[in-house]
Design a protein around this motif. Structure first.
Motif, PDB file in Angstrom:
ATOM      1  N   LEU A  89       0.839  -1.193   0.000  1.00 38.38           N
ATOM      2  CA  LEU A  89       0.000   0.000   0.000  1.00 38.38           C
ATOM      3  C   LEU A  89       0.876   1.245   0.000  1.00 38.38           C
ATOM      4  N   THR A  90       0.537   2.189  -0.856  1.00 42.54           N
ATOM      5  CA  THR A  90       1.292   3.439  -0.951  1.00 42.54           C
ATOM      6  C   THR A  90       0.322   4.593  -0.764  1.00 42.54           C
ATOM      7  N   SER A  91       0.552   5.377   0.279  1.00 44.44           N
ATOM      8  CA  SER A  91      -0.388   6.430   0.652  1.00 44.44           C
ATOM      9  C   SER A  91       0.080   7.796   0.175  1.00 44.44           C
ATOM     10  N   LEU A  92      -0.859   8.562  -0.357  1.00 44.07           N
ATOM     11  CA  LEU A  92      -0.657   9.972  -0.656  1.00 44.07           C
ATOM     12  C   LEU A  92      -1.575  10.735   0.295  1.00 44.07           C
ATOM     13  N   ASP A  93      -0.990  11.189   1.398  1.00 37.76           N
ATOM     14  CA  ASP A  93      -1.747  11.885   2.434  1.00 37.76           C
ATOM     15  C   ASP A  93      -1.877  13.355   2.038  1.00 37.76           C
ATOM     16  N   LEU A  94      -3.102  13.775   1.712  1.00 34.23           N
ATOM     17  CA  LEU A  94      -3.329  15.141   1.240  1.00 34.23           C
ATOM     18  C   LEU A  94      -3.438  16.146   2.384  1.00 34.23           C
ATOM     19  N   ALA A  95      -3.390  15.647   3.624  1.00 34.67           N
ATOM     20  CA  ALA A  95      -3.225  16.482   4.823  1.00 34.67           C
ATOM     21  C   ALA A  95      -4.315  17.543   4.976  1.00 34.67           C
ATOM     22  N   MET A  96      -5.516  17.287   4.430  1.00 31.46           N
ATOM     23  CA  MET A  96      -6.638  18.228   4.499  1.00 31.46           C
ATOM     24  C   MET A  96      -6.322  19.568   3.825  1.00 31.46           C
ATOM     25  N   GLN A  97      -5.309  19.575   2.963  1.00 29.42           N
ATOM     26  CA  GLN A  97      -4.944  20.800   2.260  1.00 29.42           C
ATOM     27  C   GLN A  97      -5.733  20.904   0.953  1.00 29.42           C
ATOM     28  N   VAL A  98      -5.923  22.120   0.479  1.00 26.74           N
ATOM     29  CA  VAL A  98      -6.620  22.356  -0.787  1.00 26.74           C
ATOM     30  C   VAL A  98      -5.709  23.154  -1.715  1.00 26.74           C
ATOM     31  N   ASN A  99      -5.993  23.044  -3.017  1.00 27.34           N
ATOM     32  CA  ASN A  99      -5.238  23.796  -4.031  1.00 27.34           C
ATOM     33  C   ASN A  99      -3.745  23.498  -3.931  1.00 27.34           C
ATOM     34  N   ASP A 113      -2.643   6.142  -9.898  1.00 20.98           N
ATOM     35  CA  ASP A 113      -2.747   4.701 -10.123  1.00 20.98           C
ATOM     36  C   ASP A 113      -2.130   3.969  -8.940  1.00 20.98           C
ATOM     37  N   SER A 114      -2.881   3.011  -8.384  1.00 18.84           N
ATOM     38  CA  SER A 114      -2.357   2.147  -7.318  1.00 18.84           C
ATOM     39  C   SER A 114      -1.895   2.947  -6.108  1.00 18.84           C
ATOM     40  N   LEU A 115      -2.687   3.935  -5.720  1.00 19.42           N
ATOM     41  CA  LEU A 115      -2.385   4.767  -4.557  1.00 19.42           C
ATOM     42  C   LEU A 115      -3.582   4.805  -3.604  1.00 19.42           C
ATOM     43  N   VAL A 116      -3.312   5.163  -2.358  1.00 21.56           N
ATOM     44  CA  VAL A 116      -4.355   5.451  -1.381  1.00 21.56           C
ATOM     45  C   VAL A 116      -4.355   6.951  -1.137  1.00 21.56           C
ATOM     46  N   LEU A 117      -5.448   7.636  -1.463  1.00 15.26           N
ATOM     47  CA  LEU A 117      -5.562   9.072  -1.237  1.00 15.26           C
ATOM     48  C   LEU A 117      -6.311   9.288   0.076  1.00 15.26           C
ATOM     49  N   GLU A 118      -5.658   9.948   1.030  1.00 11.82           N
ATOM     50  CA  GLU A 118      -6.222  10.082   2.371  1.00 11.82           C
ATOM     51  C   GLU A 118      -6.271  11.537   2.811  1.00 11.82           C
ATOM     52  N   ASN A 119      -7.107  11.800   3.808  1.00 19.05           N
ATOM     53  CA  ASN A 119      -7.257  13.138   4.387  1.00 19.05           C
ATOM     54  C   ASN A 119      -7.577  14.184   3.322  1.00 19.05           C
ATOM     55  N   MET A 120      -8.657  13.906   2.588  1.00 15.17           N
ATOM     56  CA  MET A 120      -9.143  14.835   1.573  1.00 15.17           C
ATOM     57  C   MET A 120     -10.073  15.845   2.232  1.00 15.17           C
ATOM     58  N   GLY A 121      -9.792  17.120   2.073  1.00 16.30           N
ATOM     59  CA  GLY A 121     -10.570  18.153   2.733  1.00 16.30           C
ATOM     60  C   GLY A 121     -11.597  18.795   1.822  1.00 16.30           C
ATOM     61  N   PRO A 122     -12.543  19.556   2.397  1.00 20.62           N
ATOM     62  CA  PRO A 122     -13.497  20.317   1.585  1.00 20.62           C
ATOM     63  C   PRO A 122     -12.812  21.492   0.901  1.00 20.62           C
ATOM     64  N   GLY A 123     -13.478  22.073  -0.075  1.00 19.68           N
ATOM     65  CA  GLY A 123     -12.905  23.206  -0.795  1.00 19.68           C
ATOM     66  C   GLY A 123     -12.966  24.491   0.011  1.00 19.68           C
ATOM     67  N   ASP A 124     -12.288  25.533  -0.517  1.00 19.86           N
ATOM     68  CA  ASP A 124     -12.295  26.842   0.127  1.00 19.86           C
ATOM     69  C   ASP A 124     -12.685  27.901  -0.894  1.00 19.86           C
ATOM     70  N   ALA A 125     -12.523  29.164  -0.540  1.00 19.56           N
ATOM     71  CA  ALA A 125     -12.947  30.257  -1.426  1.00 19.56           C
ATOM     72  C   ALA A 125     -12.176  30.228  -2.746  1.00 19.56           C
ATOM     73  N   ARG A 126     -10.901  29.862  -2.696  1.00 22.27           N
ATOM     74  CA  ARG A 126     -10.130  29.775  -3.941  1.00 22.27           C
ATOM     75  C   ARG A 126     -10.635  28.622  -4.806  1.00 22.27           C
ATOM     76  N   SER A 127     -10.957  27.502  -4.177  1.00 25.14           N
ATOM     77  CA  SER A 127     -11.524  26.375  -4.923  1.00 25.14           C
ATOM     78  C   SER A 127     -12.818  26.772  -5.619  1.00 25.14           C
ATOM     79  N   ALA A 128     -13.579  27.665  -4.982  1.00 22.04           N
ATOM     80  CA  ALA A 128     -14.868  28.071  -5.526  1.00 22.04           C
ATOM     81  C   ALA A 128     -14.731  28.721  -6.902  1.00 22.04           C
TER      82      ALA A 128
END
Length: 387
Positions: A89-99, A113-128
């Motif tokens: 298992l290979t993790s890409l921890d997104l650390a609740m960060q955006v953009n 491909d073949s990754l675990v994406l973890e700690n996905m956070g909600p968007g912010d004003a820039r994401s909007a």
């Protein structure tokens, strides 16, 4: 994929130090990225505005917190494939960060491909700025990627996406059920999914447990997901607290979405049919049945049977009060489509288990895609045979 020719100096080398040191040439890479080298490699490769694809093998777990990721994010101006290990298992921890990864070039796109994406956070004003038509509150929209959601720029294959809550997974199950339904009511609801989000294929199956769903294939206007799992169970990285969505970015009161819950047994179903709190009044309550559910034990309990009898069906010892459970708000009972069949709801030959008063609105209680068993005969008819 574009042709892949190796690292900068030696096609057979996996040493990243030479690649990090110099300007990347305009052809595909085969690189080995670790937690220490992922960010500098991404900055170097992503900064090259070219149609040549870069292939980055991720050979260890990576955390994309800020820092080392720059506060403004990292440019990705070319196609890039990030591929995890097949042996572990290979993790890409997104650390609740955006953009975190900014894709705005005409060549920009990313494949996981073949990754675990973890700690996905909600968007912010820039994401909007680039979110339309997707919801900023849904972390599964991968707001770590900044790109126009009207454009197809992300492919996920054979990955695991760890969602922040059971609520988000239940919403995912609900909307795929709506999408696949042939009933007119749900086909109308699904028009937004088909016409605006532009989902043309959405096929799912059961995950390995009740906390996961497998996506066989999802093709939308902004992404493609194949042979991947959505789960709420952390895999490698510890779960981080989910940041609160900025209230100014939330839906207005009149735009509130349905309150969705998935249940596995009668006890959970009866819990969800209890009165809603003040903040939830007026919202449609959608209850997805993940498995067959029988209300036999609860019905017997209301008639004074023993606890042993109560525990024999569906694991509930709850009783239904005389007069039934009131339904003073819109409720839809549905079968979870990921089970690939219509689940059963056994009403135990009882009358008035669910009670609507004379002021109930049309369609206040809807039962869709379920097989109803144990239906009682109406008033004046001979009683159904006891079980």
């Amino acid at each position: 994929m574009a042709a892949l020719t190796g690292t900068r100096n030696n096609p057979n080398s996996t040493d990243t130090s030479a690649a990090v040191a110099g300007r990347p040439p305009k052809y595909g890479y085969v690189l080995s990225a670790s937690n220490a080298t992922f960010v500098p490699l991404m900055q170097q490769l992503g900064g090259e505005d070219t149609a040549a694809q870069a292939l980055m093998y991720v050979d260890g777990n990576v955390t994309l917190s800020k820092p080392p990721v720059p506060e403004a994010g990292m440019l990705l101006q070319r196609p890039l494939a990030a591929v995890g290990l097949s042996s572990a298992l290979t993790s890409l921890d997104l650390a609740m960060q955006v953009n975190t990864i900014i894709m705005s070039s005409r060549w920009s796109n990313i494949t996981f491909d073949s990754l675990v994406l973890e700690n996905m956070g909600p968007g912010d004003a820039r994401s909007a700025e680039v979110a339309k038509p997707l919801s900023l509150g849904s972390a599964n929209n991968l707001w770590a990627l900044y790109y126009d959601r009207q454009e197809l720029r992300m492919l996920a294959r054979n990955i695991t996406l760890v969602l922040g809550s059971q609520i988000e997974l239940d919403y995912f199950r609900y909307w795929v059920t709506v999408y696949q339904s042939s009933l007119p009511y749900f086909k109308q609801l699904a028009k937004f999914i088909r016409d605006v989000i532009r989902i043309t294929v959405w096929e799912v199956s059961d995950g390995k447990d009740d906390n996961s769903v497998r996506v066989v294939q999802l093709i939308a206007g902004s992404c493609v997901v194949e042979n991947s799992v959505y789960t709420v169970t952390p895999v490698v990285a510890p779960r981080l607290p989910t940041p609160e969505l900025n209230p100014r970015l939330q839906l207005k009161q009149g735009q509130q979405s349905a309150l969705v819950t998935a249940v596995n047994n009668a006890s959970a179903l009866l819990d969800q049919l209890q009165p809603l709190g003040p903040s939830e009044e007026g919202r449609e309550h959608v209850i997805l049945l993940r498995h067959n559910v029988s209300l036999l034990a609860a019905a017997r309990s209301s008639n004074g049977s023993t606890a042993d009898q109560q525990e024999q069906a569906n694991g509930t010892t709850q009783a239904i009060a005389p007069g039934g459970l009131p339904v003073p708000y819109p409720v839809s009972l549905l079968s979870d489509v990921s089970s690939h069949h219509s689940n059963e709801l056994d009403l135990a030959f009882q009358r008035g288990l669910l009670a609507l008063d004379a002021t109930a609105a049309d369609g206040q209680l809807q039962v869709q895609h379920l097989v109803l068993r144990g239906l009682a005969q109406g008033p004046g008819a001979a009683a159904a045979l006891s079980l």
